[in-house]
Design a protein around this motif. Structure first.
Motif, PDB file in Angstrom:
ATOM      1  N   GLU A 187      52.133  26.657  14.415  1.00 51.36           N
ATOM      2  CA  GLU A 187      51.009  27.215  13.847  1.00 51.36           C
ATOM      3  C   GLU A 187      51.351  28.398  12.980  1.00 51.36           C
ATOM      4  O   GLU A 187      52.128  29.013  12.993  1.00 51.36           O
ATOM      5  CB  GLU A 187      49.927  27.736  14.951  1.00 51.36           C
TER       6      GLU A 187
ATOM      7  N   LYS B 151      53.998  16.481   5.123  1.00 49.39           N
ATOM      8  CA  LYS B 151      53.452  16.655   6.759  1.00 49.39           C
ATOM      9  C   LYS B 151      52.198  16.501   7.035  1.00 49.39           C
ATOM     10  O   LYS B 151      51.224  16.700   5.984  1.00 49.39           O
ATOM     11  CB  LYS B 151      53.890  18.147   7.016  1.00 49.39           C
ATOM     12  N   GLN B 152      51.822  16.574   7.976  1.00 46.94           N
ATOM     13  CA  GLN B 152      50.344  16.130   8.532  1.00 46.94           C
ATOM     14  C   GLN B 152      49.870  17.562   9.151  1.00 46.94           C
ATOM     15  O   GLN B 152      50.620  18.048  10.033  1.00 46.94           O
ATOM     16  CB  GLN B 152      50.099  15.235   9.587  1.00 46.94           C
TER      17      GLN B 152
ATOM     18  N   ALA C 141      46.786  20.377  10.272  1.00 50.49           N
ATOM     19  CA  ALA C 141      45.493  20.525  10.702  1.00 50.49           C
ATOM     20  C   ALA C 141      44.769  21.877  10.537  1.00 50.49           C
ATOM     21  O   ALA C 141      45.394  22.902  10.760  1.00 50.49           O
ATOM     22  CB  ALA C 141      45.293  20.064  12.430  1.00 50.49           C
TER      23      ALA C 141
ATOM     24  N   SER D 297      56.559  20.213  14.263  1.00 52.92           N
ATOM     25  CA  SER D 297      55.580  19.860  14.716  1.00 52.92           C
ATOM     26  C   SER D 297      54.966  20.923  16.025  1.00 52.92           C
ATOM     27  O   SER D 297      55.872  21.302  16.834  1.00 52.92           O
ATOM     28  CB  SER D 297      55.614  18.584  15.731  1.00 52.92           C
ATOM     29  N   GLY D 298      53.563  20.998  15.913  1.00 52.05           N
ATOM     30  CA  GLY D 298      53.054  22.077  16.980  1.00 52.05           C
ATOM     31  C   GLY D 298      52.949  23.645  16.768  1.00 52.05           C
ATOM     32  O   GLY D 298      52.378  24.321  17.118  1.00 52.05           O
TER      33      GLY D 298
ATOM     34  N   ASN E  64      51.152  18.938  12.957  1.00 47.78           N
ATOM     35  CA  ASN E  64      50.852  17.869  13.641  1.00 47.78           C
ATOM     36  C   ASN E  64      52.094  17.144  13.790  1.00 47.78           C
ATOM     37  O   ASN E  64      52.934  16.771  12.834  1.00 47.78           O
ATOM     38  CB  ASN E  64      49.892  16.958  13.482  1.00 47.78           C
TER      39      ASN E  64
ATOM     40  N   ARG F 260      47.903  24.125  11.694  1.00 42.49           N
ATOM     41  CA  ARG F 260      48.646  23.561  12.645  1.00 42.49           C
ATOM     42  C   ARG F 260      49.318  22.312  12.227  1.00 42.49           C
ATOM     43  O   ARG F 260      48.842  21.497  11.536  1.00 42.49           O
ATOM     44  CB  ARG F 260      48.376  23.115  13.993  1.00 42.49           C
TER      45      ARG F 260
END
Length: 56
Positions: free
Chosen positions: A6, A31-32, A34, A3-4, A56, A54
């Protein structure tokens, strides 16, 4: 993928809808993701798409 984090995806063709590409990747990875932005560039005479995402 943490997570987080990029990433920049390099797609070897011109992608008309980068959002759909990211959705397909997200559903396949569980995964989520963005969409942060995208750009089409000319690399050695071929159009490629750079998609920044990215996790999330």
């Amino acid at each position: 993928m943490r997570s987080g984090s990029e990433f920049i995806l390099v797609v070897k063709t011109k992608v008309e809808d980068p959002g759909a590409q990211v959705e397909a990747l997200a559903s396949g990875s569980g995964k989520q993701l963005a969409l942060l932005g995208s750009d089409v560039v000319n690399k050695d005479g071929k159009l490629v798409t750079l998609i920044k995402i990215r996790v999330n």
